[in-house]
Design a protein around this motif. Sequence first.
Motif, short mmCIF file in Angstrom:
data_model
loop_
_atom_site.label_atom_id
_atom_site.label_comp_id
_atom_site.label_asym_id
_atom_site.label_seq_id
_atom_site.Cartn_x
_atom_site.Cartn_y
_atom_site.Cartn_z
N LEU A 5 2.82 -12.68 -5.38
CA LEU A 5 3.23 -12.01 -4.15
C LEU A 5 3.26 -10.50 -4.35
O LEU A 5 2.77 -9.73 -3.51
N ALA A 6 3.80 -10.06 -5.49
CA ALA A 6 3.87 -8.62 -5.78
C ALA A 6 2.47 -8.02 -5.87
O ALA A 6 2.24 -6.89 -5.42
N THR A 7 1.53 -8.76 -6.44
CA THR A 7 0.15 -8.27 -6.56
C THR A 7 -0.50 -8.12 -5.18
O THR A 7 -1.14 -7.11 -4.88
N ILE A 8 -0.31 -9.12 -4.33
CA ILE A 8 -0.88 -9.09 -2.98
C ILE A 8 -0.32 -7.93 -2.17
O ILE A 8 -1.03 -7.29 -1.39
N LEU A 9 0.97 -7.64 -2.35
CA LEU A 9 1.63 -6.60 -1.56
C LEU A 9 1.41 -5.19 -2.10
O LEU A 9 1.79 -4.21 -1.45
N SER A 10 0.80 -5.06 -3.27
CA SER A 10 0.63 -3.74 -3.88
C SER A 10 -0.40 -2.91 -3.12
O SER A 10 -1.41 -3.42 -2.64
N THR A 11 -0.11 -1.63 -3.04
CA THR A 11 -1.02 -0.65 -2.44
C THR A 11 -1.12 0.53 -3.40
O THR A 11 -0.43 0.57 -4.42
N VAL A 12 -1.96 1.50 -3.07
CA VAL A 12 -2.12 2.66 -3.94
C VAL A 12 -0.79 3.39 -4.13
O VAL A 12 -0.40 3.68 -5.27
N PRO A 13 -0.01 3.67 -3.09
CA PRO A 13 1.26 4.36 -3.31
C PRO A 13 2.38 3.46 -3.82
O PRO A 13 3.38 3.95 -4.35
N SER A 14 2.25 2.13 -3.67
CA SER A 14 3.35 1.22 -4.02
C SER A 14 2.84 0.06 -4.87
O SER A 14 2.30 -0.91 -4.34
N ASN A 15 3.02 0.21 -6.18
CA ASN A 15 2.64 -0.86 -7.10
C ASN A 15 3.80 -1.86 -7.17
O ASN A 15 4.77 -1.65 -7.90
N ARG A 16 3.70 -2.92 -6.40
CA ARG A 16 4.81 -3.88 -6.33
C ARG A 16 4.98 -4.66 -7.63
O ARG A 16 6.08 -5.12 -7.93
N ARG A 17 3.92 -4.84 -8.41
CA ARG A 17 4.07 -5.56 -9.68
C ARG A 17 4.93 -4.76 -10.64
O ARG A 17 5.80 -5.31 -11.32
N THR A 18 4.69 -3.45 -10.72
CA THR A 18 5.52 -2.60 -11.57
C THR A 18 6.96 -2.61 -11.07
O THR A 18 7.91 -2.65 -11.86
N GLU A 19 7.10 -2.59 -9.76
CA GLU A 19 8.42 -2.64 -9.14
C GLU A 19 9.16 -3.93 -9.52
O GLU A 19 10.35 -3.91 -9.87
#
Length: 410
Positions: free
Chosen positions: A302-316
């Motif tokens: 889910l974090a990978t799918i939601l990641s964008t250039v300004p918001s790396n959800r996996r790192t989050e």
Amino acid sequence: MRSQASFVSARAFFPPQPLPGPRVSRQQNPHFIKEGQKSNDSNPMPVSEWMAHLRQKGILLDPMEALDWSGKGQHVEYEPSEENQIPLKVERTIGHSATALVESVMCRRIRLAQKRIRCNRRLTPYDAVVEVQHLQRLKHFHLIRVVGTYIIRRDLAILLYPVTEWNLEEFMDDTIDQLADVKDFSGSYEHRTRVLSLRTFFGCLCNSLQYIHRMNIKHMDIKPKNILVRKTDTPLSDRLDRFKVYIADFGIARSYSSAADAETDSPVSFTRAYAAPEVCLQEYRSFNADMFSLGCVFAEMLATILSTVPSNRRTELQRTRRNEYGETSFHANISAVRRWIGEVDKSDFFEDPRYVQTRKANLGLVEKIPYLLDPIPALRPNAEDMAACTEPLQCLKCNTGPEQFESATT
């Protein structure tokens, strides 16, 4: 390169009778001569302790069903002097661990993964072959297939199909890395194809785990590194089936005669980062321990799918998983991870560019992931629940049986 036209039955590449030589009847075939029984020439046919063990475990199949990759049967014992007779050509190293080397090998026209395990007093061939015992029972489109085994010196080699390009962790890392590539921005074809495939993986993984549990087998080590991904590249593929996912590595799995017997408290190995709380504490555990691990994997997907250039959800999510003591396992940070899933902006996930049914399934899936991570095992959804919830997300081949062998053209 592969092509759909090159799909063939297993029997075409791995004929059940040893080659070359005359065709023999089941009664004449030496595999059917039991230990101590006499053959037609009145000489006893010896059965090694190893082959007797494989037969006792149900690993030796009827020669009419076995995949004779070697010309000597599906499971072979080689003498050191016979090493040059093994019909495998090593192409490259795929990976390795403290006890195993995994290589890509060619067998006739089929590319296989060879898992060569160095056995010793702590890890005997009898321990290592348990993975084969499980895989030979399991036949599903999203499970790795076992082709055969051989023993030489102290090594047990397990031949598996197919060879894949990534494990799920690498696939998600590559998907995130593409976001930073100015030539392949978020809306590009390749990135969107990977994201759509990840959405499909939710359904495929639930379907395959449902099958595993129905067979009364606990995987016990579900994590991104034990889930494999390959690029299909078939002419008819579209963005939804460009990539295929497989559950692999049944090395510490356990099988049971019934679901009731699957609740155990014996000491087991586990991967701490993805293990359920009851596994880490070595308490009573059942199939729902696999569901917790699946929830961890789903949170990362889910974090990978939601990641964008300004918001790396996996790192989050990785930061969320680290508590004040430096513990990064999911089970030690359940509350924080469940809170992150509830609070992260999921609007892009719900905007599925497919059908209304899949959008509803996405909504139901996101609601269930926090429950998969519930510290109380009985409150987690089971595999049947998750397969029903994610059915609209499955690929079209989930219930079509095991994947057919495919020849490699390069």
